[in-house]
Design a protein around this motif. Structure first.
Motif, PDB file in Angstrom:
ATOM      1  N   ASP A  67       0.858  -1.186   0.000  1.00 55.80           N
ATOM      2  CA  ASP A  67       0.000   0.000   0.000  1.00 55.80           C
ATOM      3  C   ASP A  67       0.891   1.232   0.000  1.00 55.80           C
ATOM      4  O   ASP A  67       2.104   1.141   0.226  1.00 55.80           O
ATOM      5  CB  ASP A  67      -0.892  -0.019   1.243  1.00 55.80           C
ATOM      6  N   SER A  68       0.295   2.390  -0.234  1.00 52.77           N
ATOM      7  CA  SER A  68       1.075   3.631  -0.215  1.00 52.77           C
ATOM      8  C   SER A  68       0.208   4.796   0.240  1.00 52.77           C
ATOM      9  O   SER A  68      -1.021   4.743   0.158  1.00 52.77           O
ATOM     10  CB  SER A  68       1.669   3.928  -1.594  1.00 52.77           C
ATOM     11  N   ARG A 111       4.522  -1.507  10.921  1.00 49.83           N
ATOM     12  CA  ARG A 111       5.361  -0.308  10.892  1.00 49.83           C
ATOM     13  C   ARG A 111       4.484   0.835  11.385  1.00 49.83           C
ATOM     14  O   ARG A 111       3.307   0.930  11.041  1.00 49.83           O
ATOM     15  CB  ARG A 111       5.863  -0.004   9.477  1.00 49.83           C
ATOM     16  N   TYR A 112       5.053   1.716  12.159  1.00 49.96           N
ATOM     17  CA  TYR A 112       4.282   2.787  12.780  1.00 49.96           C
ATOM     18  C   TYR A 112       5.192   3.987  13.028  1.00 49.96           C
ATOM     19  O   TYR A 112       6.411   3.871  13.059  1.00 49.96           O
ATOM     20  CB  TYR A 112       3.689   2.297  14.110  1.00 49.96           C
ATOM     21  N   PHE A 125       0.324   4.070  10.372  1.00 50.62           N
ATOM     22  CA  PHE A 125       0.339   2.680  10.814  1.00 50.62           C
ATOM     23  C   PHE A 125       0.173   1.791   9.594  1.00 50.62           C
ATOM     24  O   PHE A 125      -0.731   2.001   8.779  1.00 50.62           O
ATOM     25  CB  PHE A 125      -0.801   2.444  11.811  1.00 50.62           C
ATOM     26  N   GLY A 126       1.045   0.811   9.459  1.00 50.03           N
ATOM     27  CA  GLY A 126       0.962  -0.094   8.328  1.00 50.03           C
ATOM     28  C   GLY A 126       1.373  -1.494   8.725  1.00 50.03           C
ATOM     29  O   GLY A 126       2.039  -1.696   9.731  1.00 50.03           O
ATOM     30  N   LEU A 156      -1.651   0.479   4.814  1.00 54.48           N
ATOM     31  CA  LEU A 156      -0.893   1.640   5.253  1.00 54.48           C
ATOM     32  C   LEU A 156      -1.892   2.775   5.389  1.00 54.48           C
ATOM     33  O   LEU A 156      -2.470   3.213   4.391  1.00 54.48           O
ATOM     34  CB  LEU A 156       0.205   1.989   4.245  1.00 54.48           C
ATOM     35  N   VAL A 157      -2.156   3.201   6.610  1.00 54.20           N
ATOM     36  CA  VAL A 157      -3.187   4.206   6.874  1.00 54.20           C
ATOM     37  C   VAL A 157      -2.614   5.299   7.772  1.00 54.20           C
ATOM     38  O   VAL A 157      -1.574   5.116   8.413  1.00 54.20           O
ATOM     39  CB  VAL A 157      -4.438   3.581   7.537  1.00 54.20           C
TER      40      VAL A 157
END
Length: 196
Positions: A67-68, A111-112, A125-126, A156-157
């Motif tokens: 995502d991106s 990942r954050y 956050f992803g 990924l948000v």
């Protein structure tokens, strides 16, 4: 008919400027190798991975884009590379081409961190959502809860953080994951991971 010296100088200057613009364009495409539609992004990520971490040019890592998020002329991309969770920051030039300005990968499923764009600070956050059961996440930052809706896929948000004075630190002890019924499923997941 003879051209005046000033006209010859103007033509020479224009030709020099055109040549410089052509050289700058070619240099820019070498510096920004990712096409505007990002169709070669996985190849560029694999190249960066080989150059930085594996020096065998014949090695072909497996890259899967997740995502991106776009923040102005920068984009944050989440991906899987050889079963490690990675992230890259892409920078866009005026022609719409991109380059990788930052790159990293590691263990864990998430990942954050924080991201700042145009004076706004975002909580990002992803991660992976392998069972597609994570539907939401709540982060508590300085006493305020920030909710993120999670899609049923790798994600990924982000959400803007209004709390002034936040230093960008994310405490995973203050993270709660929910399923679509609102049930707390945090204890089903290893929250290890790395920063954005």
């Amino acid at each position: 008919m003879h051209r005046s010296p000033s006209r010859k100088s103007a033509l020479a200057f224009a030709a020099a400027m055109l040549a410089a613009a052509c050289l700058l364009f070619l240099f820019d495409l070498r510096t920004y190798p990712i096409q505007p539609d990002r169709s070669n992004l996985t190849d560029c990520i694999a190249d960066r991975y080989r150059q930085s971490f594996h020096f065998d040019p014949s090695y072909e890592p497996k890259v899967e884009l997740y995502d991106s998020l776009a923040f102005g002329r920068e984009s944050l991309v989440l991906f899987d590379i050889d079963s490690s969770l990675g992230r890259a920051v892409l920078e866009e030039n005026i022609l719409g081409w991109h380059k990788i300005s930052s790159f990293g990968y590691g263990g864990g499923s998430f990942r954050y961190g924080s991201w700042e764009s145009d004076g706004t600070q975002y909580l990002v956050f992803g991660g992976r959502n392998p069972l597609q059961e994570i539907a939401g996440a709540d982060f508590r930052i300085n006493g305020t809860v920030y909710h993120l809706d999670i899609p049923p896929a790798s994600f990924l948000v982000c959400t803007p953080v209004q709390h002034s004075g936040w230093d960008g630190t994310v405490d995973l002890g203050q993270l709660t994951l929910y399923d679509s019924q609102g049930t707390d499923i945090t204890d089903r997941y290893d929250l290890s991971g790395g920063g954005i």
